[in-house]
Design a protein around this motif. Structure first.
Motif: not given
Ligand code: NA
Ligand code: NA
Lengths: 429, 329, 166
Positions: B58-60, B114-116, B118-119
């Motif tokens: 998610a945060d890269g 569900d992961s905004g 990101t995933i």
């Protein structure tokens, strides 16, 4: 660029930064210099996840069990029992010092705990009988390292956790090497006793005295039997065994021996909590350090360097013993295992060395490293207990260190020493 | 290389996941003419568990990661739908569900939401074939044989419920402690694929009886950071999704090849392999009915995903039947 | 923690009915006990460090060096605090724990799964407290540098412990 995290860590360490912060600061600074600020998050996350493990929980539990046993005169009972067993040998109290450590090793998983529990009793006794104080401190330190070799053992738990080995197999594998170190130290004392005219032996305990001393130490000495029996018969897992040890030592200290009162409990819990939190943080920080090592591809580099020197397992084992000895001078056993285990283990397994055997070689070697300055935790603890300077103790410990190094070579080249017990229990083919 | 994708799998180089990653790396690096590189980290070097690794996706800090359904269920509980027992009959149907229907796309949309955003779920492959019952006690031919058996389960709800429904005694044991626990009898059985059973040498720990009931498909969920994916040019994005398609095929094939040796090793170690008859399989299927009710009632997004999945399975079965008919012609 | 795990052994072995939650619950407690105890350990000198060089240096230089090391420590903890905050509030914290539930209604009918952020907060709190301790220790060092070690009250119960696993 990234690979400079190792020298930078050593610089921080020598300057006196606590190990935990050094393990984090050095890689973080290099990630930042390398334009990989984003990866600093990986450090934090690995500290957290490195600690967040059920098998690791055995470490605080064994510590708490040790504290409980320690608090109320149990160490004195063990010293008493050891005296009844070997006190009549020449250099009697020195022999007692070794035997009490072997007995205590079955209860405690830590060499530092051994020094603080037994050293405070036996060093003054030896001094009173006319042993030079540095000698008394040195044999205390040298024998204390049996603590994490004979099970239970915090270091073995860490090794099993990092390498996916069976804790039960490692525990079994440590028994004979631990006893062997004890015997080697006792022989050394015997030889020294004749040459250096160590103080006279004490009168031999008669059967009644021996039985009484044995009876006083009986319940604490049953701990290892309960632990290994419970694990091997499938009543509980090794982690649960640690909780059982806490329950058992709590029960016998409070109700059977009445050596511990309810009022002692907060103090015991606080002390165990403090020591465990230090270990847990150290494990977490070492896991994070290892992550950056992976990003820098250090494992592959080190592996290929080692293999480029020689592919002969016997020579490689010798090289690794030297490497571990040097690493042991600068790092405690726990972080050293976390960082080096996954690099070295697979090399030797692929060359046909049994993983359990290699685990014992690594664990014993790094445990002996606790006796070598500048980073020698057992030296530090012995210095705190005896009031002697670290430098003085480390000089006096040299002959014993040499003996232990010879035992390491024995363990390295005779796998049966480590493997016979686990083989009998069916853990190794 | 202008772009370096950091891929990680918590397994080792003997695993299907690694085969998939190697194929992916090779495809992507060739197809992009070296513009995109793939750096593979096997094991727990970068992260060790589903939640930790997916937070990295998610945060890269991690670009590509493979989890089982259990590893991602904490955030996307509905993906446990693949763990529901006896829904797909064989590899051919399962592979058709995962390649020929829009089921993966449906999960992708739900996970992104569900992961905004990101995933991103890239593809679903296989890791280890099918989950079978293995134990140290005796042959399991009927649900009654599981009664009272101490089965190792992960602590997640669905496997717990499944074991309880069948009358077994679900016992949560961490994977690293499983070998010793089997050996000492803390647990008596486990549900894994044959390759995992043999790579962990569970036969040395007393596992002797294996029942090929294939109760669930061991799906491998391949995730990628959505921001990372979106940062690629459309051409590069196509190379990456094609790479994942190649990876998926590799992970379909790899367990089939690997399990030949694993089954041979299992027999050589004195193990007994039992293949349940059609009636016995039907009895298992009937016994697990309550698990489906539980799934619909207790898992967020459960009914919606289960409907989509059963529809996809029906569609796949029809497609496979048609293919078979054509092939038999 | 001990009670939780002993309950686990008892249920499984004596009642043949394994509980799903003790493993995770005891990890939860262990993480919090680490987070809350580590700052005390740090304050009492329980974090192992080599003090050889510092002891060899003249007092002024040594105190200066320890102020520098404190600066490094504070920097590490300050960065960790920021990361910890985003971890607890980020995606990872939104995961549900596998087996932990708490009641959300007074009649104990409705239960919800505990999010992982409740567990992750242990390290954030630990880092915050460690930072406070580090600032205190740094101020003590600065004070000693300027005014000499007199007049500082000793930290009680200072321990000399290595990492106890050894
Ligand atoms: Na001793
Ligand atoms: Na021990």
């Amino acid at each position: 660029m990234l690979s400079f995290f190792l020298p930078l860590f050593l610089v921080f360490l020598m300057l006196g930064l606590p190990v935990v912060f050094g393990l984090l600061a050095a890689p973080a600074i290099l990630l930042w210099l390398n334009g990989q600020e984003r990866d600093i998050v990986l450090l934090y996350r690995n500290v957290y996840e490195g600690m967040n493990s059920f098998p690791l929980m055995a470490i605080p539990f064994f510590m708490l069990a040790g504290e409980l046993m320690n608090r109320g005169g149990i160490s004195a009972r063990i010293v008493g029992f050891a005296q009844a067993m070997v006190g009549h040998f020449r250099g009697g109290l020195a022999q007692v010092n070794v035997v009490d450590s072997m007995l205590f090793a079955g209860i405690s998983g830590s060499a530092v705990a051994d020094v603080s529990a037994l050293g405070s009793i036996i060093i003054p006794q030896m001094e009173k009988k006319g042993y030079p104080k540095p000698f008394a401190a040195a044999i205390t330190a040298a024998s204390a390292i049996i603590g994490p070799i004979i099970p239970p053992s915090g270091i073995m738990i860490i090794y099993a956790y990092v390498m996916g080995e069976s804790v039960a197999a490692l525990f079994l594998a440590g028994i004979v090497p631990g006893v062997l170190i004890g015997i080697a130290l006792m022989i050394t004392i015997k030889l020294m006793a004749n040459r250096y005219n160590l103080p006279e032996a004490m009168p031999r305990a008669n059967w009644g005295e021996a039985a009484r001393a044995g009876g006083a130490a009986f319940w604490p000495l049953m701990t290892p039997v309960l632990l290994m029996g419970g694990i091997l018969s499938g009543v509980f897992t090794p982690t649960e065994a640690a909780a059982v040890a806490v329950g058992y030592s709590f029960f016998i200290s409070i109700f059977v021996l009445r050596t511990l009162t309810w009022r002692d409990l907060p103090g015991v819990l606080t002390r165990a909590g403090i020591t465990s939190s230090v270990v847990m943080l150290l494990v977490g920080a070492a896991m994070a350090f290892k992550t950056v090592a992976a990003l820098a591809h250090t494992p592959e580099l080190l592996a290929s360097t080692l293999l480029s020197i020689t592919e002969n397992p016997l020579l490689l084992l010798l090289l690794v013993n030297l490497l571990l000895f040097i690493v042991g001078m600068f790092l405690d056993a726990g972080p050293a295992i976390i960082i080096l285990g996954p690099i070295l283990g697979p090399i030797f397994v692929s060359l046909g060395v049994d993983p359990v055997h290699f685990a014992v070689v690594m664990v014993v070697n790094l445990t002996v490293g606790l006796l070598t300055p500048p980073m020698g935790l057992v030296l530090f603890a012995t210095s705190a207990v005896s009031g002697l300077r670290v430098e003085t103790i480390s000089r006096a410990v040299l002959p014993f260190l040499l003996v232990e190094f010879l035992v390491i070579l024995l363990i390295t080249y005779i796998p049966a020493i480590s493997l016979t017990l686990p083989r009998l229990a069916g853990f190794v083919d | 290389q202008e772009i370096m994708l950091r891929a990680t799998a918590n397994s080792n180089e003997q695993d299907e996941d690694y085969d998939g990653l190697v194929v992916f790396k090779n495809y992507v690096e060739n197809a992009s003419n070296g513009a995109i590189g793939v750096e593979i980290f096997m094991g727990t070097q970068l992260c060790g568990k589903g939640d930790e690794c997916l937070a990295g996706v998610a945060d890269g800090t991690i670009d590509i990661y493979i989890s089982t359904s259990g590893g991602a269920a904490g955030l996307f509980p509905y993906i446990q739908v693949l763990d529901l027992p006896y829904l797909m009959s064989d590899d051919r149907v399962a592979e058709e569900v995962l390649t020929g229907t829009d089921f993966t796309a449906k999960l992708r949309a739900m996970a992104l939401a569900d992961s905004g955003d990101t995933i991103r779920l890239m593809t679903i492959g296989n890791t280890g074939g099918w989950r079978n019952y293995a134990n140290t006690k005796g042959r399991i031919a009927a649900p009654a044989d599981l009664a009272g058996l101490k089965m190792r389960t992960v602590p997640a709800d669905l496997p717990q419920t499944l074991a309880t429904t069948l009358g077994a005694s679900p016992t949560p044991i961490p994977w690293p402690e499983l070998f010793t626990s089997l050996q000492t009898g803390v647990v008596e059985g486990t549900a894994n694929g044959i390759t995992d059973i043999m790579s962990m040498k569970f036969t040395d720990a007393g596992i002797k009886y294996l029942t090929l009931d294939g109760h669930s498909y061991m799906g491998a969920f391949w995730w990628m950071g959505n921001n990372r994916f979106k940062s690629l040019t459309p051409e590069q994005q196509q190379i990456v999704v094609d790479g994942f398609a190649a990876l998926q095929q590799a992970t379909f094939a790899s367990p089939k090849r690997k399990e030949i040796q694993a089954y041979a090793d299992f027999r050589a170690a004195g193990g007994e392999i039992y293949v349940p008859t059609a009636e016995e399989k039907a009895a298992f299927k009937a016994a697990v009915d309550p698990v489906f009710e539980w799934f619909k009632g207790n898992v967020k997004g459960g009914p919606e995903v289960l409907d989509a999945f059963t529809a996809a399975v029906a569609e796949a079965e029809a497609a496979v039947a048609a293919d078979r008919a054509a092939e038999l012609n | 923690m001990v009670v939780v795990i002993l309950a686990q052994v008892f249920y499984r072995y004596a009642l043949n009915n394994a509980l799903p939650w003790p493993e995770e619950a005891s990890r939860f407690l262990m993480m919090w006990s680490t987070g809350l105890m580590a700052p005390t350990a740090f304050r009492r000198g329980g974090f192992v460090a080599i003090d050889m060089i510092i002891r060899l240096l003249p007092r002024m230089v040594a105190t200066g060096l320890s102020v520098f090391l404190m600066g490094v420590t504070i920097l590490v903890l300050w960065i960790a605090l920021g990361i910890g905050w985003s971890e607890v509030t980020g995606i990872g914290g939104r995961f549900e724990t596998d087996s932990l539930r708490v009641p959300v209604s007074l009649d104990l009918v409705t239960w919800m799964k505990v999010p992982k952020s409740w567990m992750m907060a242990s390290m954030l709190v630990g880092v915050a407290l460690l930072l406070l301790v580090a600032v205190e220790l740094a101020l003590r060092n600065l004070y000693a540098l300027v005014r000499g070690p007199e007049g500082l009250r000793d930290i009680p119960d200072t321990v000399m412990l290595g990492s106890g696993a050894e």
